[in-house]
Scaffold this motif. Structure first.
Motif, PDB file in Angstrom:
ATOM      1  N   LYS A  26       1.798  -0.442  -2.553  1.00  0.00           N
ATOM      2  CA  LYS A  26       2.940   0.445  -2.723  1.00  0.00           C
ATOM      3  C   LYS A  26       4.237  -0.350  -2.739  1.00  0.00           C
ATOM      4  O   LYS A  26       4.392  -1.309  -1.985  1.00  0.00           O
ATOM      5  CB  LYS A  26       3.000   1.481  -1.594  1.00  0.00           C
ATOM      6  CG  LYS A  26       2.083   2.670  -1.771  1.00  0.00           C
ATOM      7  CD  LYS A  26       2.374   3.715  -0.707  1.00  0.00           C
ATOM      8  CE  LYS A  26       1.553   4.981  -0.948  1.00  0.00           C
ATOM      9  NZ  LYS A  26       1.871   6.035   0.041  1.00  0.00           N
ATOM     10  N   LEU A  56       5.782   4.013  -3.829  1.00  0.00           N
ATOM     11  CA  LEU A  56       4.898   4.592  -4.836  1.00  0.00           C
ATOM     12  C   LEU A  56       3.801   3.600  -5.212  1.00  0.00           C
ATOM     13  O   LEU A  56       4.025   2.396  -5.225  1.00  0.00           O
ATOM     14  CB  LEU A  56       5.690   4.946  -6.106  1.00  0.00           C
ATOM     15  CG  LEU A  56       6.843   5.944  -5.976  1.00  0.00           C
ATOM     16  CD1 LEU A  56       7.610   6.020  -7.287  1.00  0.00           C
ATOM     17  CD2 LEU A  56       6.334   7.319  -5.581  1.00  0.00           C
ATOM     18  N   GLU A  57       2.607   4.145  -5.497  1.00  0.00           N
ATOM     19  CA  GLU A  57       1.573   3.339  -6.122  1.00  0.00           C
ATOM     20  C   GLU A  57       1.987   3.045  -7.564  1.00  0.00           C
ATOM     21  O   GLU A  57       2.816   3.751  -8.143  1.00  0.00           O
ATOM     22  CB  GLU A  57       0.239   4.086  -6.120  1.00  0.00           C
ATOM     23  CG  GLU A  57      -0.285   4.445  -4.746  1.00  0.00           C
ATOM     24  CD  GLU A  57      -0.909   3.243  -4.043  1.00  0.00           C
ATOM     25  OE1 GLU A  57      -1.004   2.181  -4.688  1.00  0.00           O
ATOM     26  OE2 GLU A  57      -1.295   3.387  -2.872  1.00  0.00           O
TER      27      GLU A  57
END
Length: 945
Positions: A423, A483-484
């Protein structure tokens, strides 16, 4: 009926109203008035018109007019209030994507949404619902939120409470929440605003707008609602045949006035412009700018108000296709778009190699594959021969599709994928994506052909809009914890999908507008498209998250048919006032059903007319059709093939028999279609795997005696060993272990059934496997691969060709044998074979089909004598003569091929094209030829009758 929309604005005490001409409006702007418009397009158009007006007056420089849309004006007020430190302004106002992100994070954590598959998909709708509630000051404490049967109302109430807590915790203030503190600040006189404020382009004011304007007036500001003087003179109603005819006539009408009055302003209003944008533009292009235009002629005399989503711009599509290559599995369509894209380094220098690479991938892989396989194929070196044996180092060479530039690009993507699995903040992803794409040569590759200035400007603007999208992604740092990679790409794509790209172009005399964009604008000529009784007035679309009783109580937009009727009446009247020359049109039929004009057009000021004035010239299709017909003579043949450059082995003769043009196109020109990969196991792959397993099995087993010596368990284990080796060696199946296991079981079953058939034969020894033979027919070298040759104990060889599909030996005979592969094997054999057969291996049974000299060689051959099978019996009884006939026929086919015989003549017409999976029909236009033949035949029949 009470005109609610008209009355609401008069409830603002102190709001004056004035009707004026555009020039008077410009005088007010010049004197320092501020103008607030109902939409951003009206603000942009009026700014351009004001600047042109000043230039026409001879001014060389002037101060920019103060023209803002309502939403932009609110932002400016809030910014001014924040700078002064007014109460309630310390919380940050989220941007559009930040606001959606806040709603998404709220919904994901709410128990009510756990039963939904994608609760975040509601975020946009809930965001609009809350804005509507606060704009129209609905009571969130009303009992109707809880007492109704609709669960959506109570659910929204709970979600809204959670959203407000989320905003309070994060120190956010939603845009609609600004109106109340702004009103309070204005009432207290703490926020200075322009003394003279004009309003233009508002059909109605919401209660929140009313409060804000009242606060301005009470603060001593002069606020005036303006209306541009009506230009109504006459209007006509015209019925068209259908929607296509309507747009064609509209385009001709536009050209008529564009040529007759070059200095006039022309507008086209389209009811559903967003959905019909492409077809409208296509009709305008065909009539106003037909044919191929040079770079200096590309400027179009029209502007279309509604842009397109940024994701539909070709350059941006390539960016997302490149990012798509980071997925675990990549669709072949996305790969193909990347390989064909001009927005990538090496797009010109490696164009042919990349085309071959796409064909290789489509031929040898399923519909989805991994990035590693793409890297391997792009840089592939041929190291093994057709048998899988390693080649000497000096014979190893790059495959025809080897693309060094592309390999480097894919290597960068592969490393990026491996290095970015954790992430990261949204801003880090935005920066990483930007650097990654630039390192790939996107978007301004040095190989890109020289562009016209207009194209360069368009692409530059698209690139700037892309960078704004990256900045919007980066802004999500404030609303997300990280966020991925895949989530970040999804967020970026959603941002670009919602970002409407409209390139800034020079002003044009022809404007194409949506139905709700005309307010405040004036033109010389106006055509309104598509107002029929099914879509005007528009259907009511009540908000599903707001109780119906509350919507109807305040006459909320889209809440009831009565309101939509009143809105439609006002807009219709506005359209009538927009230009002195108005045309309202509607299609007489839609989808085969008759339709009527909108009932709102049945007024005294609209005259029903047979046809409005239109340009009477011929379009390019008519010009081509009416042109002098070309002199058609006999089509010359391509000429004799002098050098041995033909492509393919037995396919040369097969294609020449099926259709001479196909042989010419495929085997002389190298034309071929692209395969459409499937998700499962393709028939071609299944056949290749079965061939390989049987080859390995007989290399080890060699004779029928050895086969019979194996017990069932040992035989099954030996076959399984070869099956596992072959399926694990296939690069496409390696990516899909579940598919590999299913296919291995299927091949095991098929091979075991086929070997049971082999046990029923006379004793034999397999003397050749996948034997490569090079032969000549009429001087043309042909390379053949014979699946298998058996030698029977009584003497004689049997040529066997494995088939996993439906086959019919009938296709070996006649002057145009449709499948001459086995006859070709037979005529190239060193001695006359004892049999030439297909070994059919299928789920519905394994058996032999073909020609044999005598009975007993193979089970069920020769077949029982019957009318249907007599040709096979006769062919086997005199096999030397049969082979001699095959030699004669195949030599004649080769002679025709070498001499350039290339007639478009499929053996059984279009059935041959379809049954033989020919992909060249768009090349040879055989369908058009068949239609012409049918027309000629019908005419002859009419004359004879």
């Amino acid at each position: 009926m009470t005109n609610f929309l008209s009355d609401i604005s008069t409830q603002i005490s102190g709001l004056s109203a004035q009707t004026l001409e555009l020039e008077t409006l410009f005088e007010r702007l010049k004197s320092g008035h501020s103008l607030i418009t109902g939409n951003s397009r009206l603000a942009r158009v009026l700014t351009n018109q004001y600047n042109q007006w000043r230039a026409d007056q001879g001014d060389r420089q002037w101060q920019s007019p103060v023209i803002s849309s309502w939403n932009l004006w609110l932002d400016e007020l809030w910014e001014a209030a924040s700078l002064k430190g007014m109460t309630g302004t310390r919380r940050a106002v989220p941007g559009s994507r930040q606001l959606i992100s806040l709603w998404e994070s709220t919904l994901i954590n709410e128990p009510l949404t756990h039963q939904l598959i994608r609760p975040e998909s509601l975020a946009n709708q809930l965001c609009k619902t809350r804005s509507l509630i606060f704009e129209w000051q609905l009571d969130l404490k009303d009992a109707s939120w809880f007492c109704g049967e609709n669960e959506n109302h109570a659910a929204f109430f709970q979600w809204n409470k959670a959203f407000e807590k989320r905003c309070e915790k994060g120190h956010w203030i939603s845009p609609e929440d600004r109106l109340s503190p702004l009103c309070k600040t204005l009432k207290e006189g703490l926020l200075p605003a322009s003394d003279n404020i004009d309003l233009l382009g508002f059909d109605e004011f919401s209660p929140a707008q009313t409060d804000l304007l009242s606060a301005l007036i009470n603060n001593g500001n002069m606020v005036c609602r303006l209306t541009i003087a009506s230009r109504q003179n006459r209007a006509v109603l015209w019925k068209c045949k259908d929607s296509k005819h309507e747009l064609q006539q509209m385009a001709r009408w536009v050209r008529y006035w564009f040529e007759k009055e070059p200095d006039s302003t022309i507008a086209v209003v389209v009811m559903d412009l967003q959905a019909r944008r492409q077809v409208v533009e296509r009709q305008l292009e065909e009539i106003l700018t037909p044919g191929n235009q040079t770079a200096t002629q590309r400027a179009k005399p029209w502007n279309i108000s509604m842009g397109i989503p940024l994701t539909r711009v070709a350059m941006i599509e390539t960016a997302f296709d490149l990012l798509k290559l980071l997925d675990e599995r990549i669709d072949i369509q996305a790969i193909g778009r990347v390989l064909r894209s001009p927005w990538l380094r090496g797009s010109v220098s490696e164009r042919n190699k990349r085309a071959l690479l796409e064909k290789c991938l489509r031929d040898q892989y399923p519909r989805q594959l991994k990035l590693g396989e793409l890297v391997f194929r792009a840089g592939e070196i041929k190291k093994r021969d057709h048998r899988g044996e390693m080649l000497p180092p000096d014979e190893q060479k790059p495959q025809p599709w080897n693309s060094p530039e592309l390999t480097a690009i894919l290597g960068i993507l592969s490393r990026f994928k491996n290095d970015n699995k954790r992430k990261l903040p949204a801003s880090a992803w935005a920066e990483s994506f930007d650097r990654l794409l630039l390192s790939l040569g996107w978007p301004l590759s040095e190989d890109l052909p020289q562009q016209a200035a207009e194209e360069q400007d368009y692409n530059w603007q698209a690139l700037q809009s892309w960078r704004e999208g990256l900045r919007e992604l980066a802004s999500l740092d404030a609303t997300t914890n990280g966020l991925e990679r895949k989530t970040a790409i999804i967020q970026l794509k959603q941002i670009c999908r919602e970002r409407i790209f409209q390139a800034h172009t020079p002003g044009a005399p022809i404007q194409v507008l949506g139905l709700y964009e005309v307010n405040g604008l004036r033109f010389d000529h106006l055509w309104v498209v598509g107002l029929h009784n099914d879509n005007w007035p528009a259907s009511a679309k009540p908000n599903p998250f707001i109780p119906g009783s509350l919507q109807r109580a305040v006459n909320l937009p889209n809440s009831s048919p009565q309101r939509e009727l009143e809105v439609a009446r006002i807009i219709t009247q506005r359209l009538l006032e927009t230009a002195p020359d108005c045309v309202f049109s509607y299609p007489g039929q839609l989808d085969g059903e008759d339709v009527l004009p909108s009932p709102l057009l049945a007024v005294d000021t609209i005259e029903v007319q047979s046809e409005p004035p239109t340009w009477q010239g011929n379009d390019w299709r008519s010009i081509v059709a009416d042109a002098e017909k070309p002199q058609i003579g006999p089509l010359g043949t391509p000429g004799q093939l002098i050098h041995s450059t033909a492509i393919g082995g037995s396919s040369i003769l097969k294609h020449q028999a099926l259709c001479p043009f196909r042989a010419f196109a495929s085997n002389r020109l190298g034309a071929d279609g692209l395969e459409t990969p499937v998700d499962g196991i393709s028939p071609i792959l299944h056949g290749l795997l079965v061939h390989r397993v049987l080859e390995l099995f007989w290399k080890e087993t060699k004779t029928q005696a050895a086969l019979l010596h194996l017990d069932e368990e040992t035989l099954s284990a030996r076959v399984r060993e070869h099956v596992d080796f072959v399926t694990s060696d296939d690069r496409g199946l390696k990516q899909r272990p579940a598919f590999r296991l299913v296919e291995a079981d299927r091949i095991q079953r098929h091979v075991m059934d086929y070997l049971a058939l082999e046990k029923q034969r006379e004793a034999f020894e397999v003397i050749a496997f996948e034997e490569r033979i090079q032969t000549e027919i009429n001087g043309q070298t042909i390379n053949l691969v014979i699946d298998r040759i058996d030698r029977v104990a009584a003497g004689g060889d049997i040529i066997i060709d494995y088939k996993t599909g439906l086959e019919d030996p009938r296709k070996w005979f006649g002057d145009r044998p449709e499948n001459p592969q086995l006859p070709l094997y037979a005529i190239t054999a060193k001695k006359s074979p004892a049999g030439v057969v297909f070994g059919i291996i299928r789920d519905d049974g394994c058996h032999y089909k073909g020609v044999v000299k005598r009975g007993g060689l193979l089970p069920e051959l020769p077949p029982k004598e019957s009318k249907a099978n007599q040709y096979l019996v006769d062919a086997g009884n005199d096999l030397p003569k049969t082979i001699a006939d095959w030699r004669r026929v195949l030599q004649q086919l080769m002679t025709d091929f070498l001499e350039g015989e290339s007639a478009i003549d499929p053996k059984h017409g279009l059935k041959t094209c379809d049954n033989s999976y020919c992909k060249l029909q768009s090349f040879c236009r055989v369908g058009d030829l068949e239609k012409q033949r049918q027309i000629s035949l019908n005419k002859e029949q009419e004359l004879s009758s």
